[in-house]
Write a protein that holds these residues in place. Sequence first.
Motif, PDB file in Angstrom:
ATOM      1  N   ALA A 252      30.004   8.974 -12.206  1.00 61.70           N
ATOM      2  CA  ALA A 252      30.161   8.394 -13.131  1.00 61.70           C
ATOM      3  C   ALA A 252      31.639   8.035 -12.938  1.00 61.70           C
ATOM      4  CB  ALA A 252      29.702   9.026 -13.807  1.00 61.70           C
ATOM      5  N   ALA A 253      32.511   9.396 -12.172  1.00 60.35           N
ATOM      6  CA  ALA A 253      33.367   8.777 -12.458  1.00 60.35           C
ATOM      7  C   ALA A 253      34.273   7.822 -10.861  1.00 60.35           C
ATOM      8  CB  ALA A 253      33.978  10.457 -11.798  1.00 60.35           C
ATOM      9  N   GLN A 254      33.845   8.388  -9.793  1.00 64.45           N
ATOM     10  CA  GLN A 254      33.494   7.374  -8.833  1.00 64.45           C
ATOM     11  C   GLN A 254      33.142   5.870  -9.580  1.00 64.45           C
ATOM     12  OE1 GLN A 254      30.271   7.209  -6.069  1.00 64.45           O
ATOM     13  NE2 GLN A 254      31.564   7.069  -4.259  1.00 64.45           N
ATOM     14  N   LEU A 255      32.018   5.535  -9.700  1.00 64.57           N
ATOM     15  CA  LEU A 255      31.407   4.245 -10.322  1.00 64.57           C
ATOM     16  C   LEU A 255      32.179   3.737 -11.523  1.00 64.57           C
ATOM     17  CD1 LEU A 255      27.913   4.594 -10.982  1.00 64.57           C
ATOM     18  CD2 LEU A 255      28.680   3.600  -9.221  1.00 64.57           C
ATOM     19  N   VAL A 256      32.951   4.345 -12.070  1.00 65.79           N
ATOM     20  CA  VAL A 256      34.433   3.742 -12.953  1.00 65.79           C
ATOM     21  C   VAL A 256      35.559   3.515 -12.087  1.00 65.79           C
ATOM     22  CG1 VAL A 256      33.054   4.174 -14.903  1.00 65.79           C
ATOM     23  CG2 VAL A 256      34.548   5.917 -14.740  1.00 65.79           C
ATOM     24  N   GLU A 257      35.991   4.110 -10.732  1.00 69.02           N
ATOM     25  CA  GLU A 257      36.757   4.545 -10.361  1.00 69.02           C
ATOM     26  C   GLU A 257      38.290   5.423 -11.026  1.00 69.02           C
ATOM     27  OE1 GLU A 257      38.613   0.456  -9.370  1.00 69.02           O
ATOM     28  OE2 GLU A 257      36.990  -0.239  -8.306  1.00 69.02           O
ATOM     29  N   LEU A 258      37.900   6.634 -11.488  1.00 69.30           N
ATOM     30  CA  LEU A 258      38.018   7.521 -11.898  1.00 69.30           C
ATOM     31  C   LEU A 258      38.037   8.316 -11.364  1.00 69.30           C
ATOM     32  CD1 LEU A 258      37.480   7.412 -16.348  1.00 69.30           C
ATOM     33  CD2 LEU A 258      39.742   6.745 -14.688  1.00 69.30           C
ATOM     34  N   SER A 259      38.796   9.534 -11.664  1.00 73.30           N
ATOM     35  CA  SER A 259      39.282  11.185 -11.188  1.00 73.30           C
ATOM     36  C   SER A 259      37.935  11.690 -11.451  1.00 73.30           C
ATOM     37  CB  SER A 259      40.568  12.139 -10.261  1.00 73.30           C
ATOM     38  OG  SER A 259      40.706  11.865 -11.862  1.00 73.30           O
ATOM     39  N   LYS A 260      37.038  12.941 -10.755  1.00 71.49           N
ATOM     40  CA  LYS A 260      36.791  13.747 -11.705  1.00 71.49           C
ATOM     41  C   LYS A 260      37.399  13.892 -12.363  1.00 71.49           C
ATOM     42  CE  LYS A 260      32.965  17.782 -11.313  1.00 71.49           C
ATOM     43  NZ  LYS A 260      33.067  18.631 -10.006  1.00 71.49           N
TER      44      LYS A 260
END
Length: 296
Positions: free
Chosen positions: A33-41
């Motif tokens: 999910a973090a990857q898909l919205v361009e956030l870090s985990k």
Amino acid sequence: MTSDDEPSTLPRRQLGRFLREARDSRGLSMDRAAQLVELSKTALHRIETGGVKKLRIRDIGALCELYEVTPADTDRAIELAKQSQVASWYTAFGGLYSDTTFNMYVGLAAAARQLIAYHEIVLGLLQTGDYARCLITAFYHGSSNEDIERRVELRLKRQAIITRRADPVKLELLLHESALHRMVGGPHVMSAQLHHLAELGKLPNVSLRVQPFAAGCSRGLLHGPFVILEFGFDAKSRPIEPPLVYLEGSGKPDIYMENRDDVRRYHEIASLIRETALTEAKTRDLLRRVARSYTA
């Protein structure tokens, strides 16, 4: 703890729970999910645990879009993000946060490790289906039978936090004697409800004590019902979440108090009630005696 000029932690804690549940319902890992919205985990973890003080609206919108959240719930989530910046010594939430998705108290009670409650009707977590149905029908007068039954079903399902075998929530209920005599649904409903309370009071995680009429007014005033919610400690003995006091609005906005002095004051009130309440054994005897009187 929050102080008078600090934003309440409640909106972002509620938002974090909602986003975490939405992600879980989509079957997405936190990494993905973090990857898909361009956030870090780490950033997503802090959002889900209520640890981000300044939430970015675009991040909340992107997460809601990813999780395929309805437009109405997206609007509510964004409003929570905005509300998280409001400074207040208490937080009042009305209809926007009392629906089945964003019910603030339900989410907090599910996350709590201990609840200390004083009530003048039977607490929802200990109600029978018939007792709950009578109260819900009266409050939502004019609602369809389907809506009433849905609300009853949800209330009964929430009781699992008390009755589950694995790590149930610890509940101390200080119940005013008036609850035993205030007619809800008729004699048979009352009799079944009081017998039900007597049985639940034997659970190891439940302490149920009645404050008799003879006790008078604690601190000389009618303070009304309240619930103190405590969330336990982590491995380093730090509070997982700050404790708070919940005052049900009953048609008006619900009140949540996070201020240290307010929490301490309600602990003191609970202590005074506790001093005048019957023992657990005498409470069960009274419950059964009054229950029998309804069907005699």
